[in-house]
Design a protein around this motif. Structure first.
Motif, PDB file in Angstrom:
ATOM      1  N   THR A  49     -29.329 -26.434  12.033  1.00 21.06           N
ATOM      2  CA  THR A  49     -30.428 -27.385  11.715  1.00 21.06           C
ATOM      3  C   THR A  49     -30.851 -27.220  10.092  1.00 21.06           C
ATOM      4  O   THR A  49     -31.119 -28.118   9.335  1.00 21.06           O
ATOM      5  N   ASP A 178     -28.253 -34.501  13.138  1.00 17.94           N
ATOM      6  CA  ASP A 178     -28.767 -33.299  13.899  1.00 17.94           C
ATOM      7  C   ASP A 178     -29.037 -33.554  15.174  1.00 17.94           C
ATOM      8  O   ASP A 178     -30.038 -33.870  15.661  1.00 17.94           O
ATOM      9  N   GLU A 179     -28.075 -33.082  15.924  1.00 17.24           N
ATOM     10  CA  GLU A 179     -28.262 -33.121  17.562  1.00 17.24           C
ATOM     11  C   GLU A 179     -28.914 -34.333  18.099  1.00 17.24           C
ATOM     12  O   GLU A 179     -29.774 -34.360  18.865  1.00 17.24           O
TER      13      GLU A 179
HETATM   14 MG   LIG Z   1     -31.334 -27.320  15.856  1.00 20.12          MG
END
Ligand SMILES: [Mg+2]
Ligand SMILES: Nc1ncnc2c1ncn2[C@@H]1O[C@H](COP(=O)(O)OP(=O)(O)O)[C@@H](O)[C@H]1O
Lengths: 262, 218, 215
Positions: A49, A178-179
């Motif tokens: 991240t 991001d995810e």
């Molecule tokens: Mg993360």
């Protein structure tokens, strides 16, 4: 395979970042070539991240540089590491679309307004033009019928697809994910991944952090394995998933297979 | 002593004249407080530490002193300084200064309650900090503070009664003069209370409608 | 320029004592009444609850000054022999108890449902449930707004000057009438209120820290 142009769209050279005394990124080098999808995998806390946020300059970094189409991101060109003026940083950020795990749609705006606010307020596009683009994008992510809905009225999967359309509306050079499926109910994951797959096929440059290993294997041009703030291993998905070279990646994949996915 | 409705009806024009001033002063003080509060919260979030501290000090000062004393300070003080303000203006100023401080704190709580991720989503799109604040954060904050702002508005309406002490002929003053003149004490104060309740109810009812309209689904 | 203030200092100090007295007496009474009203709102039979709601609605919608005037003008007619000071304290405490009630009520309601269930699960009920489990938690939740309301009450005591009760604000007015030094005197009066109220909020913050549990 297309012929790669000389320079990568996103180049990271020796990027290091600390939070207080914790070294979160440790001399990361990475090239993301135009039209390619790079998938970042790695255990939680490995810095994925943070790395993605650095690529949009939502985090500053103490060492190294990131270039977007050759232009240094965030810090000035003259090697002094002086922060660029806010306007320039905003322009550079606008060139990269970012999609977050928690959607972060603007809850007080309709779907249409979410997708047009960037082009209208940041780029100064006429509203009618921005709306035409927005409609087309929302059609593409399968939400052409939800223009007047508010984010709170949509499912997580729908919200995330709007978030993707919102980022695309700025016509970015590359997209950062991001995810983006981690906060979704399992049955909604597929619809978002389908949009991303379609985007990859259309030639968008993408950096994707995900735990969806099947998606990584199918859609990635390159897979990068991070651990402890460093890139430990990188290569085509076949190689990484079926012939991991390092102990740490082997352990990570074993751990994953013992879990429920892959 | 029976309640004399005839008295109330006969003297309704007296009450209504006062009511008109009360509503005027309330509306002005409310709007000015909303605007002044915005200025104060802007200063409170300034990049310069002295400005920030000054705004914080101002908020503490007005919150910890009675609005009545502020009124006297402004009303009698302005006279002493040779620029006498009318009771209405002095009252309006005091109400705005006091309630603007409270409103600023309400705004601040609203702004702080909007997730930092919202700002980040704006920045990631390419907004300037200022744009992210005005396009993303502030509109959400304002929607969340309608209820406490409504309470503050009720406080303002009720506090307008205080300007009766600096010779403004608003409703409480009108009632008091009537009570002095006629000794119809029950009728006067019952009517006064009822009229204030009416104004407050209409105001907070309207604010509730507004709140329902602007509420954002989570 | 400020000698007026210095010369009037004994008077201001005495008046401050009166303001503190009014505040403490009304504060205590308002707290008690507020608790009763909150209990009525939470647990009383439907009819009584309804009555309490109406009462609170009226108290929150009418200016304190109007209530003070009503007491001041009506008292002579009722035949009740009440000193204006006691009358002032009664009106102040009645008025502010309405705000206290709301604070206590919402604090009790803010105690998570799981806490009620858990306490009942280990055998608490009735008064013991309230006293041992709910009230301690509610007090912590209420403390900040309680202190704020107390500050409002201290500021509210200034209104009794309008019906002729001698306290800090009226003393200020009297000194100004004699000396015409309105800025200095009302400035000093405001400063005294500030010390009282700010002191109250500091004390509140200290207690809050003291009684907050470590999570
Ligand atoms: Mg993360
Ligand atoms: N704002 C922050 N302040 C301090 N530490 C942080 C912050 N954000 C992340 N970290 C730490 O940095 C490390 C990397 O986090 P992150 O980039 O979120 O990893 P990942 O996305 O791979 O799970 C973790 O140890 C995390 O605790």
């Amino acid at each position: 395979m297309s012929i790669e142009s000389g320079r990568a769209a996103i180049e990271l050279r020796g990027v290091s970042k600390r939070f207080g005394s914790v070294q979160v990124l440790n001399r990361v080098d990475l090239d993301v070539h135009r039209g390619k999808a790079v998938v970042l995998i790695g255990p939680s806390g490995s810095g994925k991240t943070t790395l993605l946020r650095c690529m949009n300059f939502l985090e500053e970094f103490e060492e190294g540089e990131i270039r977007i189409d050759g232009e240094p991101l965030g810090y000035s060109d003259d090697g002094t590491r002086r922060r660029r003026p806010e306007r320039e940083i905003a322009r550079q950020r606008a060139a990269l679309g970012m999609v977050f795990q928690s959607f972060n749609l603007f809850p007080h705006m309709t779907v249409l307004a979410n997708v047009t606010v960037g082009p209208v307020r940041i780029k100064g596009l006429p509203r009618s033009e921005a709306e035409a683009v927005a409609r087309e994008l929302l059609d593409r992510v399968g939400l052409g019928h939800k223009l007047d809905a508010y984010p709170g009225q949509l499912s997580g999967g729908q919200q995330q697809r709007v978030a993707i359309a919102r980022a695309l509306a700025m016509k970015p050079k590359a997209m950062l994910f991001d995810e983006v499926t981690s906060a979704l109910d399992p049955e909604l994951v597929g619809e978002v991944l389908a949009v991303m797959r379609q985007l990859a096929e259309s030639g968008m440059t993408m950096v994707i952090v995900t735990h969806e290993m099947a998606f990584a294997r199918d859609a990635a041009d390159q897979v990068v394995f991070m651990s402890g703030g460093s890139i430990v291993e990188a290569g085509p998905p076949d190689q990484l998933f079926h012939a991991p070279q390092t102990e740490r990646l082997q352990a990570f994949l074993r751990h994953f297979r013992e879990g429920y996915r892959l | 002593m029976p309640f004399d409705f005839g008295f109330v009806v006969r003297n309704l024009p007296v009450f209504l004249d006062g009511l008109f001033v009360t509503i005027q002063l309330s509306a002005l003080a409310f709007v000015l407080s909303l605007l002044w509060g915005l200025v104060v919260v802007g200063l409170r979030r300034s990049d310069s530490a002295p400005v920030r501290n000054l705004a914080a000090g101002y908020i503490q000062a007005v919150r910890n002193t009675p609005v009545l004393v502020q009124m006297y300070f402004i009303f009698f003080g302005s006279g002493m300084a040779g620029y006498p303000l009318s009771g209405f203006v002095a009252g309006l100023l005091a109400l705005t200064l006091q309630n603007g401080g409270y409103v600023a704190e309400i705004y601040r709580a609203g702004i702080d309650s909007v997730s930092r991720r919202q700002t980040e989503a704006g920045l990631a799109l390419g907004m300037l900090r200022r744009q992210a604040f005005f396009i993303v954060t502030l509109p959400q904050a304002l929607r969340r503070v309608v209820a406490p702002i409504s309470n503050q508005g009720v406080t303002i309406i009720k506090d307008t009664a205080l300007v009766s002490t600096i010779s403004v002929a608003e409703m409480t003053q009108a009632g008091r003069l009537l009570a002095d003149r006629t000794a119809a004490v029950y009728e006067v104060f019952f009517t006064l209370a009822l009229l204030y309740l009416l104004v407050v109810s209409i105001f907070s009812g309207t604010m509730r409608l507004i709140e329902r309209r602007v509420r954002v689904l989570a | 320029m400020f000698d007026v203030v210095f010369r009037s200092w004994p008077l201001l100090l005495a008046a401050t004592g009166e303001t503190v007295l009014l505040s403490v007496a009304s504060g205590l009474l308002a707290t008690l009444l507020g608790i009763l009203l909150a209990l009525g709102q939470l647990f009383a039979a439907r009819a009584l609850r309804y009555l309490v709601e109406v009462w609170l609605y009226v108290m929150r919608g009418v200016p304190l000054l109007v209530l003070l005037f009503a007491m001041y003008y009506a008292l002579p007619y009722t035949g009740i022999d009440l000193s204006p000071r006691v009358g002032g304290i009664l009106v102040l405490s009645t008025y502010f108890s309405a705000f206290m009630a709301e604070i206590f009520r919402s604090a009790v309601l803010a105690v998570p449902k799981g806490q009620w269930d858990a306490a009942r699960g280990i055998g608490f009920h009735g008064w013991r449930l309230m006293r041992e489990v709910i009230v301690p938690q509610a007090l912590r939740l209420a403390s900040a707004s309680y202190v704020n309301t107390m500050i409002m009450l201290v500021k509210g005591t200034s209104l009794v000057s309008i019906i002729g009760l001698w306290e800090l604000t009226l003393a200020g007015r009297q000194i100004v009438e004699r000396t015409l030094a309105s800025f200095q005197v009302f400035g000093a009066v405001a400063l005294i209120y500030f010390v009282l109220c700010y002191g109250l909020s500091l004390a509140g913050r200290y207690l809050e820290k003291r009684f907050s549990y470590v999570h």
